[in-house]
Design a protein around this motif. Structure first.
Motif, PDB file in Angstrom:
ATOM      1  N   GLN A 175      -6.533   9.045   5.771  1.00  0.00           N
ATOM      2  CA  GLN A 175      -5.711   7.855   5.575  1.00  0.00           C
ATOM      3  C   GLN A 175      -6.113   7.189   4.264  1.00  0.00           C
ATOM      4  O   GLN A 175      -7.232   7.358   3.782  1.00  0.00           O
ATOM      5  CB  GLN A 175      -5.881   6.892   6.746  1.00  0.00           C
TER       6      GLN A 175
ATOM      7  N   LYS B 265       0.816  -1.221   0.000  1.00  0.00           N
ATOM      8  CA  LYS B 265       0.000   0.000   0.000  1.00  0.00           C
ATOM      9  C   LYS B 265       0.849   1.270   0.000  1.00  0.00           C
ATOM     10  O   LYS B 265       0.566   2.210  -0.743  1.00  0.00           O
ATOM     11  CB  LYS B 265      -0.932  -0.011   1.225  1.00  0.00           C
TER      12      LYS B 265
ATOM     13  N   ASN C 146      -6.838   3.841   2.819  1.00  0.00           N
ATOM     14  CA  ASN C 146      -7.107   2.412   3.002  1.00  0.00           C
ATOM     15  C   ASN C 146      -7.574   1.763   1.707  1.00  0.00           C
ATOM     16  O   ASN C 146      -7.417   0.564   1.513  1.00  0.00           O
ATOM     17  CB  ASN C 146      -8.172   2.196   4.075  1.00  0.00           C
TER      18      ASN C 146
ATOM     19  N   ASP D   5       0.290   5.209   5.910  1.00  0.00           N
ATOM     20  CA  ASP D   5      -0.836   5.477   5.010  1.00  0.00           C
ATOM     21  C   ASP D   5      -1.563   6.775   5.348  1.00  0.00           C
ATOM     22  O   ASP D   5      -2.719   6.949   5.001  1.00  0.00           O
ATOM     23  CB  ASP D   5      -1.817   4.281   4.998  1.00  0.00           C
TER      24      ASP D   5
HETATM   25 CA    CA Z   1      -5.181   2.977   7.803  1.00  0.00          CA
END
Ligand code: CA
Ligand code: UD1
Length: 459
Positions: free
Chosen positions: A231, A28, A233, A108
């Motif tokens: 953030q 990520k 995700n 993140d």
């Molecule tokens: Ca997160």
């Protein structure tokens, strides 16, 4: 950062997770925002605080993260991703005996600013707390851990959304994931964190409750910024944060005197430097370590990466990578400058022209439908429509040299290696075999090329 009075600080950034919700084979934190991996934004921001070290906790496909940063940071491996608390615990050997502070961030949360981190660190130091964390009041708290306080307003713990009671879910004060810990207190508390929760993970957030219960001082600072704490995700978050980052860059550029005709369709990476009075037309991307000189006009529909563009250049509907274009030149529409194209001053590169690893010196023109590869083209050269430097014989690449003042007729094929002398001329449709150099001032034509005597030259 460490002065005589201040304790040293190191940063630990959590980057070991796969990011399951991204549905990707790429970790990520390596997904790109504004032209570079999201983790790089965070690392660069933390480096502004001049920490003694930046540790990256890596795990899922860690080789890719290591490859990106090289020796720029220290790595700690978390082989199995058992939770954010478990991730930080992997630093215990590195932090053993270290008495300073540790700034812990998530990989993140890329919009975090230096200002917020500084206030966090300042508060932590002023209050001599064991832990200090940022909290934020938001309209929509879903996806975040909630901050639970007691009647007197002191923080008690953080509850993860999945473990929260309905009443706790209604709490609007959330944990954006920016913490400063006294290292020994952090390590000590982490050993007491278990995994008996909905996700069966070791939560870093549980450290807060452990410290509070031990009677340690836990401080908070509350920011009002709902953007900074976003953030990533999911891919949707990625697009939202990407948009915000680009808007920030464009705003800075506009403040610095750059005209952006349509900010919604213009994308300039943070790493790009743009001088005053540049105009950028819509549907344009400028990325990497690119510099654009004053007064230049770019776009519409242009992509530029890692290139140096001079002043008063015009580039229309073109694709340019790792190239140099000097002052007053014109490129496009529909030109493709591939790596190591070096374009001099006042040069014209026109439609459907591809240039690769070549120098085109000042005042020369390649106006239409040509391929220039592995070539050195001098000053004041005119390259006629459809000229090809045949640089590849199927095994190796060879060089074409065209000296100053030469004029290459339309449809000429120059089979490399070959040299065209100063002020030499080729007629339309000439094919110059390899190593058949054309001497200065000569006129060549035909298939294969032969020299034309003066009386033949006007036919
Ligand atoms: Ca997160
Ligand atoms: C976390 C916080 C939550 C907070 C939110 C803010 C915990 C338990 N929860 O939740 O309170 O509101 O961030 O953004 O900390 N990671 C590892 N190793 C692991 C697990 C995660 O390195 O074993 C890394 C991930 O790569 C990621 C970061 O830690 O960069 C955060 O993990 P993530 O799973 O996104 O945490 P959230 O559920 O968002």
């Amino acid at each position: 950062m460490a002065t005589k009075k201040e304790k040293p600080v190191v940063c630990a950034i959590l980057a070991a997770g796969q990011g399951t919700r991204m549905k990707s084979q790429t970790p990520k934190v390596l997904h790109k925002l504004c032209g570079k991996p999201m983790i790089d934004h965070i690392v660069q921001t933390t480096k502004k605080l001049e920490p003694a070290r930046v540790y990256l906790i890596v795990g899922f496909r860690e080789e890719l993260v290591r490859q990106f940063f090289g020796d720029g940071v220290y790595y700690i491996t978390q082989s199995q991703q058992l939770g954010t608390g478990h991730a930080v615990l992997q630093a215990r050997d590195e932090l053993f005996g270290y008495k300073g502070d540790v700034l812990v961030l998530y990989g993140d949360v890329p919009l975090v600013t230096e200002a917020t981190l500084r206030s966090l660190l300042d508060r932590h130091r002023e209050t001599c707390a064991s832990a200090t964390l940022v909290t934020t009041r938001v309209k929509n708290s879903s996806g975040f851990g909630r901050v639970v306080r007691n009647r007197s307003g002191r923080i008690v713990k953080i509850v993860e959304e999945k473990d929260a009671t309905p009443a706790q879910r209604r709490i609007r004060e959330i944990n954006p994931g920016m913490y400063c810990f006294e290292a020994p207190s952090l390590l000590d508390a982490l050993t007491e964190v278990g995994a008996s929760n909905k996700q069966q993970e070791y939560y870093l957030t549980d450290v807060i409750e452990v410290l509070v219960k031990k009677g340690k001082k836990v401080e908070t600072i509350t920011t009002a910024d709902e953007i900074e704490i976003l953030q990533v995700n999911t891919r949707k978050h990625l697009a939202q944060v990407n948009r915000i980052m680009h808007e920030r860059v464009l705003e800075r550029l506009m403040n610095d005197g750059v005209t952006i005709i349509d900010p919604k369709t213009t994308f300039v990476s943070e790493t790009v430097k743009v001088e005053q009075d540049v105009t950028i037309y819509p549907f344009t991307y400028i990325e990497g370590y690119t510099h654009v000189g004053a007064g230049t006009i770019i776009g519409p529909q242009t992509y530029i990466t890692d290139s140096v563009i001079g002043s008063n250049v015009v580039i229309v509907m073109s694709y340019i990578s790792s190239s140099i274009i000097r002052d007053n030149s014109r490129v496009g529409p529909y030109s493709h400058l591939r790596p190591e194209a070096i374009v001099g001053e006042n040069v014209h590169i026109g439609n459907f022209v591809e240039v690769k690893k070549s120098v085109i010196d000042d005042n020369s023109k390649v106006n239409h439908l040509s391929y220039i590869g592995d070539a050195k083209i001098g000053k004041n050269v005119n390259i006629g429509a459809g000229t090809i430097t045949a640089n590849y014989d199927g095994v190796k690449k060879s060089e074409t040299v065209i000296e100053d003042g030469a004029s290459i007729g339309s449809g000429t094929v120059l089979i490399a290696p070959v040299r065209v002398g100063k002020k030499a001329v080729t007629g339309a449709g000439t094919i110059v075999p390899k190593s058949h150099d054309i001497p200065p001032n000569a006129v060549f034509a035909g298939v294969p090329a032969r020299e034309l005597k003066p009386h033949e030259q006007n036919s």
